[in-house]
Design a protein around this motif. Structure first.
Motif, PDB file in Angstrom:
ATOM      1  N   THR A   1       0.844  -1.190   0.000  1.00 41.26           N
ATOM      2  CA  THR A   1       0.000   0.000   0.000  1.00 41.26           C
ATOM      3  C   THR A   1       0.881   1.242   0.000  1.00 41.26           C
ATOM      4  O   THR A   1       1.692   1.421   0.900  1.00 41.26           O
ATOM      5  CB  THR A   1      -0.901  -0.002   1.254  1.00 41.26           C
ATOM      6  N   PRO A   2       0.742   2.083  -1.010  1.00 43.39           N
ATOM      7  CA  PRO A   2       1.707   3.182  -1.174  1.00 43.39           C
ATOM      8  C   PRO A   2       1.428   4.338  -0.221  1.00 43.39           C
ATOM      9  O   PRO A   2       1.077   5.432  -0.645  1.00 43.39           O
ATOM     10  CB  PRO A   2       1.533   3.582  -2.637  1.00 43.39           C
TER      11      PRO A   2
ATOM     12  N   ASP B   1       4.030   7.253  -0.704  1.00 42.54           N
ATOM     13  CA  ASP B   1       3.812   7.920  -1.994  1.00 42.54           C
ATOM     14  C   ASP B   1       2.498   8.696  -1.993  1.00 42.54           C
ATOM     15  O   ASP B   1       2.417   9.799  -2.535  1.00 42.54           O
ATOM     16  CB  ASP B   1       3.794   6.895  -3.130  1.00 42.54           C
ATOM     17  N   PHE B   2       1.466   8.119  -1.378  1.00 36.51           N
ATOM     18  CA  PHE B   2       0.181   8.811  -1.289  1.00 36.51           C
ATOM     19  C   PHE B   2       0.336  10.096  -0.483  1.00 36.51           C
ATOM     20  O   PHE B   2      -0.149  11.156  -0.872  1.00 36.51           O
ATOM     21  CB  PHE B   2      -0.857   7.900  -0.633  1.00 36.51           C
TER      22      PHE B   2
ATOM     23  N   PRO C   1     -13.125   5.245   8.379  1.00 36.84           N
ATOM     24  CA  PRO C   1     -12.363   4.452   7.396  1.00 36.84           C
ATOM     25  C   PRO C   1     -11.124   3.783   8.003  1.00 36.84           C
ATOM     26  O   PRO C   1     -10.591   2.836   7.429  1.00 36.84           O
ATOM     27  CB  PRO C   1     -11.965   5.465   6.313  1.00 36.84           C
TER      28      PRO C   1
ATOM     29  N   GLU D   1      -9.353  15.759   5.263  1.00 35.42           N
ATOM     30  CA  GLU D   1      -8.871  14.408   5.554  1.00 35.42           C
ATOM     31  C   GLU D   1      -8.832  13.543   4.308  1.00 35.42           C
ATOM     32  O   GLU D   1      -9.755  13.560   3.500  1.00 35.42           O
ATOM     33  CB  GLU D   1      -9.794  13.752   6.582  1.00 35.42           C
ATOM     34  N   LYS D   2      -7.780  12.784   4.199  1.00 36.04           N
ATOM     35  CA  LYS D   2      -7.673  11.809   3.119  1.00 36.04           C
ATOM     36  C   LYS D   2      -7.183  10.510   3.708  1.00 36.04           C
ATOM     37  O   LYS D   2      -6.289  10.500   4.534  1.00 36.04           O
ATOM     38  CB  LYS D   2      -6.678  12.286   2.069  1.00 36.04           C
ATOM     39  N   VAL D   3      -7.763   9.419   3.239  1.00 38.10           N
ATOM     40  CA  VAL D   3      -7.436   8.124   3.825  1.00 38.10           C
ATOM     41  C   VAL D   3      -6.962   7.174   2.741  1.00 38.10           C
ATOM     42  O   VAL D   3      -7.507   7.169   1.634  1.00 38.10           O
ATOM     43  CB  VAL D   3      -8.677   7.520   4.517  1.00 38.10           C
ATOM     44  N   VAL D   4      -5.969   6.379   3.076  1.00 32.99           N
ATOM     45  CA  VAL D   4      -5.543   5.310   2.184  1.00 32.99           C
ATOM     46  C   VAL D   4      -5.633   3.994   2.945  1.00 32.99           C
ATOM     47  O   VAL D   4      -5.274   3.925   4.118  1.00 32.99           O
ATOM     48  CB  VAL D   4      -4.123   5.582   1.628  1.00 32.99           C
ATOM     49  N   VAL D   5      -6.167   2.982   2.287  1.00 33.58           N
ATOM     50  CA  VAL D   5      -6.373   1.676   2.912  1.00 33.58           C
ATOM     51  C   VAL D   5      -5.838   0.586   1.989  1.00 33.58           C
ATOM     52  O   VAL D   5      -6.040   0.657   0.774  1.00 33.58           O
ATOM     53  CB  VAL D   5      -7.888   1.404   3.143  1.00 33.58           C
ATOM     54  N   GLY D   6      -5.169  -0.396   2.547  1.00 32.02           N
ATOM     55  CA  GLY D   6      -4.727  -1.520   1.729  1.00 32.02           C
ATOM     56  C   GLY D   6      -4.098  -2.598   2.581  1.00 32.02           C
ATOM     57  O   GLY D   6      -3.927  -2.421   3.790  1.00 32.02           O
ATOM     58  N   ARG D   7      -3.774  -3.725   1.979  1.00 29.98           N
ATOM     59  CA  ARG D   7      -3.142  -4.808   2.736  1.00 29.98           C
ATOM     60  C   ARG D   7      -1.831  -4.309   3.305  1.00 29.98           C
ATOM     61  O   ARG D   7      -1.077  -3.599   2.643  1.00 29.98           O
ATOM     62  CB  ARG D   7      -2.875  -6.007   1.838  1.00 29.98           C
TER      63      ARG D   7
END
Lengths: 345, 345
Positions: free
Chosen positions: A160-161, A164-165, A292, A311-317
């Motif tokens: 999950t980047p 980078d995000f 989230p 707000e910004k959210v990033v989700v991943g394995r």
């Protein structure tokens, strides 16, 4: 977007466990696409694991290296006396891919590998949090001084980047705080305890069986792994420069099934949250189940608070050899662009 | 990371509504940081709205332009006879910032503005989905032919960097599918209907009062806005090249409060989902309430399915002038890097 001729990029790999082997597999699977889409022809000229090394300056046969590792437990065909550090210094290569196991106390052996590589003017991609936790700014400074690159996308968030995000978010805006679930193992344990009514011990055993937890999971459980990742993210993306000592750390050892069920009955959940604002902390925290950040299973989630865009959210394995290998490849493509003068960040 | 001397970048702005004005405010607020952190000194040399234009090749006073717009309803100090297209062709500038209202049928007037700018070898940043929906590849081709840039981060996701995030994900991996909530207005309406037991009409009125919905919200409600964003994302990040006609579209008009409550009782929620795999579709869909795509209020969320690293999700506000302006600034920084040969993507 000029297409340059496919550039040969000579790689040396130190560490050949789950991540290193996945990198090799990915290089095999994507060989053609790397040439056609990205104009890159990587060539692995050396691989070292804890028991020896194999070298071929014309490029190793990666299928063969994987087979040897699988059959003999080491990539080395015969006993090598050369240490990885010596190999790194001697071999003609452009980039070191360092994936040895993490040691948070000393950062070794990764720290020595990375230093040797940067000093020898070879760029480094590492997934090893230990050296970054020990010497983040010193290593970045060393890379700058030697005019080479140091990349570590896979050290946080596996595939999950997250970094980078965050970098994208911080352009044209500014990250002023963050909260996140950064450790897949503890998140899996908490999920098991809540959803299957497992005890902590049962949940831990499950995580180990599924290969998300090491035999010694104490660094995950006690929150140290999360804290190290927090330190790496903040140093990479925000203006503060915390070290591990600046983080107040509490692990999940005292979270009971009852705590989790009580929270659930109130529409909440408990997650091991890393947080950066005026202070830096890691602790089990109640969050809304609709947040989230309330991810279940071996996932990571990070919420960045941005000055102008909210707000910004990033989700991943947050785990997995192949996932982490995809981050290594992303770093490699960036270095390739930078070496050919196509990019800067 | 060389620091270059602060480069003057001449901007012409066409469209001066909520987004255009927010861009002006952001340029004022961030003037110093843009110079110190990014070595960029933007200078707005012309602004046109639907009633006229103001021009100063030495750089406009943005505070004054905002004040004039506020007091007179137009930025023009006197009646201008020059059309925006003529202004774009004539004025010496590096980048057009195009933020006129979206027209999905004709793409106008944005389409003509963007074409004129690219033909005059001026790069373009647009937040206007109309021209992209009408002529995505033709415009990109025109930009390439004239060796200038066309950026449109703010056209999808307002301030949430959906396209940039997808670009990061697709390096070292490949996006093979996606699902997403792409329209903040309909998501707010569905949230209001479920949480406050509002009728569709009440919820729509609320969205209009809060300025998330236009007086004519039919393009949002019928799913067309979502479909256009899906087309832009897929064309930008995947190998397919769908047009609006390839998307099966169903809006939220037939979703009742009862549907929403029934779904809630089963641990589900209804969201207007865009989806791309073998087919392209937009329709109200039931999803698990624990799915990261189940966002409430004026939010967007996109889940990318990647070949090697699995699912990755990005969540953030999907509307707002200042949020969208932060995307414009991000695009501007990227163009600035590219003009000075520092970056490539």
């Amino acid at each position: 977007m000029k297409r340059l001729g496919a550039a040969a990029l000579r790689l040396v790999m130190v560490g050949f466990g789950a991540v290193g082997q996945s990198v090799a597999k990915l290089l095999i699977m994507k060989e053609k696409q790397l040439i056609t889409d990205f104009g890159m022809r990587p060539r692995v000229v050396g691989i070292a694991d804890s028991r020896g090394a194999v070298v071929n300056e014309k490029g190793l046969d990666l299928e063969m290296a994987l087979k040897t590792k699988y059959e003999k437990g080491t990539v080395a065909e015969d006993k090598t006396h050369e240490l990885p550090v010596e190999l790194i210094r001697r071999i003609e290569a452009d980039v070191l891919i360092e994936t040895t196991p993490t040691n948070f106390k000393t950062g070794e052996p990764g720290l020595s590998h990375i230093k040797a590589s940067l000093q020898a003017k070879k760029s480094v991609i590492t997934t090893n949090k230990g050296p970054l936790a020990r010497a983040f700014h010193a290593l970045l400074e060393l890379a700058r001084y030697n005019n080479v690159h140091l990349k570590f996308s896979g050290a946080v968030g596996a595939g999950t980047p997250i970094l980078d995000f965050g970098k994208v978010c911080s352009r044209g805006d500014r990250i002023i705080g963050l909260k996140g679930v950064l450790n897949a193992t503890t998140n899996l344990i908490l999920t098991q305890m809540e959803q299957n009514n497992s005890t902590f011990e049962e949940a831990l055993k499950y995580a180990q069986k599924e290969r998300y937890a090491e035999a010694d999971a104490s660094l995950d459980v006690e929150g140290v792994d999360t804290a190290v990742k927090l330190v790496i993210i903040v140093n990479s993306l925000m203006s503060q420069r915390p070290t591990l000592r600046d983080v107040k750390i509490r692990g999940i050892g005292k979270v009971s099934r009852e705590d989790l069920h009580n929270a659930r009955d109130r529409g909440k959940g408990i997650r091991l949250l890393a947080s950066a604002d005026d202070e830096f902390s890691v602790s089990p925290s109640e969050i809304d189940r609709r947040d989230p950040l309330f991810v279940s299973g071996p996932y990571n989630a990070v919420k960045f608070l941005c000055e102008y865009s909210g707000e910004k959210v990033v989700v991943g394995r947050g785990a997995g050899g192949m996932e982490t290998a995809s981050s290594v490849l992303r770093d490699l493509l960036e270095i390739r662009d930078q070496l050919s003068g196509r990019s800067q960040t």
